[in-house]
Design a protein around this motif. Sequence first.
Motif, PDB file in Angstrom:
ATOM      1  N   CYS A  58       0.834  -1.215   0.000  1.00  0.00           N
ATOM      2  CA  CYS A  58       0.000   0.000   0.000  1.00  0.00           C
ATOM      3  C   CYS A  58       0.861   1.254   0.000  1.00  0.00           C
ATOM      4  O   CYS A  58       0.493   2.261  -0.608  1.00  0.00           O
ATOM      5  N   VAL A  59       1.995   1.222   0.674  1.00  0.00           N
ATOM      6  CA  VAL A  59       2.875   2.387   0.725  1.00  0.00           C
ATOM      7  C   VAL A  59       3.634   2.557  -0.586  1.00  0.00           C
ATOM      8  O   VAL A  59       3.766   3.657  -1.112  1.00  0.00           O
ATOM      9  N   VAL A  60       4.138   1.452  -1.147  1.00  0.00           N
ATOM     10  CA  VAL A  60       4.959   1.523  -2.351  1.00  0.00           C
ATOM     11  C   VAL A  60       4.112   1.804  -3.588  1.00  0.00           C
ATOM     12  O   VAL A  60       4.481   2.629  -4.424  1.00  0.00           O
ATOM     13  N   HIS A  61       2.991   1.143  -3.729  1.00  0.00           N
ATOM     14  CA  HIS A  61       2.135   1.287  -4.911  1.00  0.00           C
ATOM     15  C   HIS A  61       0.865   2.024  -4.503  1.00  0.00           C
ATOM     16  O   HIS A  61      -0.156   1.400  -4.199  1.00  0.00           O
ATOM     17  N   ARG A  62       0.929   3.327  -4.519  1.00  0.00           N
ATOM     18  CA  ARG A  62      -0.202   4.137  -4.073  1.00  0.00           C
ATOM     19  C   ARG A  62      -1.446   3.915  -4.931  1.00  0.00           C
ATOM     20  O   ARG A  62      -2.564   3.995  -4.436  1.00  0.00           O
ATOM     21  N   SER A  63      -1.275   3.637  -6.219  1.00  0.00           N
ATOM     22  CA  SER A  63      -2.450   3.445  -7.079  1.00  0.00           C
ATOM     23  C   SER A  63      -3.205   2.160  -6.740  1.00  0.00           C
ATOM     24  O   SER A  63      -4.396   2.050  -7.029  1.00  0.00           O
ATOM     25  N   LEU A  64      -2.506   1.221  -6.132  1.00  0.00           N
ATOM     26  CA  LEU A  64      -3.153  -0.048  -5.755  1.00  0.00           C
ATOM     27  C   LEU A  64      -3.567  -0.079  -4.287  1.00  0.00           C
ATOM     28  O   LEU A  64      -3.982  -1.124  -3.783  1.00  0.00           O
TER      29      LEU A  64
END
Length: 77
Positions: free
Chosen positions: A44-50
Amino acid sequence: MSATIDQQPQPQQPAPQPPSTDPVLLLVVGIVVVLVLGATGYLCVVHRSLAGPIGAVGGVASALAAAFGVALALRRR
């Protein structure tokens, strides 16, 4: 002649114990739950779009983990 039969008291069988939960199993389940929830948070932190879909899956996973923990605790009784 009459034969007498000595009746000795039969030893009583111990009451059956409910199945106890193996501490190693609880440790492994705890580690797996922490790793899955940690990985979900990291994604959730690394891939904000997901973050939305991953957060939803993480929420369901945490609810299932709680239900699984309750089931293990009730099985122990």
